[in-house]
Design a protein around this motif. Structure first.
Motif, PDB file in Angstrom:
ATOM      1  N   UNK A 114       0.790  -1.219   0.000  1.00  0.00           N
ATOM      2  CA  UNK A 114       0.000   0.000   0.000  1.00  0.00           C
ATOM      3  C   UNK A 114       0.825   1.274   0.000  1.00  0.00           C
ATOM      4  N   UNK A 115       2.149   1.164   0.054  1.00  0.00           N
ATOM      5  CA  UNK A 115       3.024   2.343   0.039  1.00  0.00           C
ATOM      6  C   UNK A 115       3.695   2.445  -1.322  1.00  0.00           C
ATOM      7  N   UNK A 116       3.975   3.679  -1.739  1.00  0.00           N
ATOM      8  CA  UNK A 116       4.659   3.891  -3.012  1.00  0.00           C
ATOM      9  C   UNK A 116       6.156   3.673  -2.852  1.00  0.00           C
ATOM     10  N   UNK A 117       6.756   3.037  -3.840  1.00  0.00           N
ATOM     11  CA  UNK A 117       8.210   2.859  -3.835  1.00  0.00           C
ATOM     12  C   UNK A 117       8.863   4.230  -3.990  1.00  0.00           C
ATOM     13  N   UNK A 118       9.954   4.446  -3.300  1.00  0.00           N
ATOM     14  CA  UNK A 118      10.684   5.706  -3.391  1.00  0.00           C
ATOM     15  C   UNK A 118      10.182   6.783  -2.459  1.00  0.00           C
ATOM     16  N   UNK A 119       8.925   6.685  -2.029  1.00  0.00           N
ATOM     17  CA  UNK A 119       8.406   7.680  -1.094  1.00  0.00           C
ATOM     18  C   UNK A 119       7.719   7.016   0.092  1.00  0.00           C
ATOM     19  N   UNK A 120       8.079   5.772   0.359  1.00  0.00           N
ATOM     20  CA  UNK A 120       7.474   5.018   1.463  1.00  0.00           C
ATOM     21  C   UNK A 120       7.906   5.632   2.799  1.00  0.00           C
ATOM     22  N   UNK A 121       6.960   6.180   3.519  1.00  0.00           N
ATOM     23  CA  UNK A 121       7.251   6.791   4.803  1.00  0.00           C
ATOM     24  C   UNK A 121       7.757   5.794   5.824  1.00  0.00           C
ATOM     25  N   UNK A 122       7.298   4.548   5.741  1.00  0.00           N
ATOM     26  CA  UNK A 122       7.743   3.525   6.683  1.00  0.00           C
ATOM     27  C   UNK A 122       9.217   3.177   6.444  1.00  0.00           C
ATOM     28  N   UNK A 123       9.609   3.048   5.178  1.00  0.00           N
ATOM     29  CA  UNK A 123      11.027   2.785   4.861  1.00  0.00           C
ATOM     30  C   UNK A 123      11.889   3.964   5.322  1.00  0.00           C
ATOM     31  N   UNK A 124      11.412   5.196   5.087  1.00  0.00           N
ATOM     32  CA  UNK A 124      12.151   6.386   5.483  1.00  0.00           C
ATOM     33  C   UNK A 124      12.341   6.398   7.000  1.00  0.00           C
ATOM     34  N   UNK A 125      11.272   6.087   7.738  1.00  0.00           N
ATOM     35  CA  UNK A 125      11.370   6.068   9.197  1.00  0.00           C
ATOM     36  C   UNK A 125      12.353   5.009   9.674  1.00  0.00           C
ATOM     37  N   UNK A 126      12.364   3.846   9.015  1.00  0.00           N
ATOM     38  CA  UNK A 126      13.304   2.789   9.394  1.00  0.00           C
ATOM     39  C   UNK A 126      14.740   3.233   9.126  1.00  0.00           C
ATOM     40  N   UNK A 127      14.990   3.905   7.997  1.00  0.00           N
ATOM     41  CA  UNK A 127      16.347   4.378   7.688  1.00  0.00           C
ATOM     42  C   UNK A 127      16.810   5.407   8.701  1.00  0.00           C
ATOM     43  N   UNK A 128      15.932   6.328   9.049  1.00  0.00           N
ATOM     44  CA  UNK A 128      16.292   7.367  10.007  1.00  0.00           C
ATOM     45  C   UNK A 128      16.537   6.754  11.380  1.00  0.00           C
ATOM     46  N   UNK A 129      15.701   5.813  11.783  1.00  0.00           N
ATOM     47  CA  UNK A 129      15.875   5.152  13.090  1.00  0.00           C
ATOM     48  C   UNK A 129      17.190   4.381  13.126  1.00  0.00           C
TER      49      UNK A 129
END
Length: 126
Positions: A107-122
């Motif tokens: 359900x998330x768009x590739x390249x702009x996935x907020x969940x992936x971004x949050x995992x990278x930042x964490x």
């Protein structure tokens, strides 16, 4: 003894614009930062209340903002900048009517996935 006007700084002037010298500096030191970052900078500092919104050198403050954005982009290559930039300059799909989907989060768009971004930042701060 109270601070003088120079020591306490001033609010961002409404006439603040990127000069040719600033643009040349940005091309050399922050080449991956989109120009929409300056609009985010202006909005942020215009809305900043009280003494937090006062600076002695607005050009130096802008350069520091651009350096931080460049460092964020280098640390997180899939991250397209601040949330404001992501909304203003959305990632284009490979084909006009096709949306790439994140392989990890349905359900998330590739390249702009907020969940992936949050995992990278964490992971970067942890």
């Amino acid at each position: 003894m109270p601070a003088t006007a120079d020591e306490s700084g001033s609010r961002l002037p409404p006439s603040f614009r990127v000069t040719d010298e600033m643009a040349d500096w940005a091309r050399q030191h922050a080449p991956n930062v989109p120009w929409t970052t300056t609009a985010a900078f202006i909005d942020y500092w215009t809305a900043q209340p009280g003494s937090k919104g006062r600076r002695c050198d607005w050009t130096a403050t802008w350069r520091n903002w651009m350096r931080r954005e460049q460092a964020t982009i280098e640390r997180h290559p899939g991250f397209r900048g601040t949330p404001v930039q992501t909304i203003v300059a959305p990632i284009r799909a490979a084909r006009p009517n096709e949306v790439e989907v994140c392989s990890k989060h349905r359900g998330q768009r590739a390249g702009s996935c907020g969940l992936c971004r949050a995992e990278r930042i964490a992971a970067d701060t942890g």
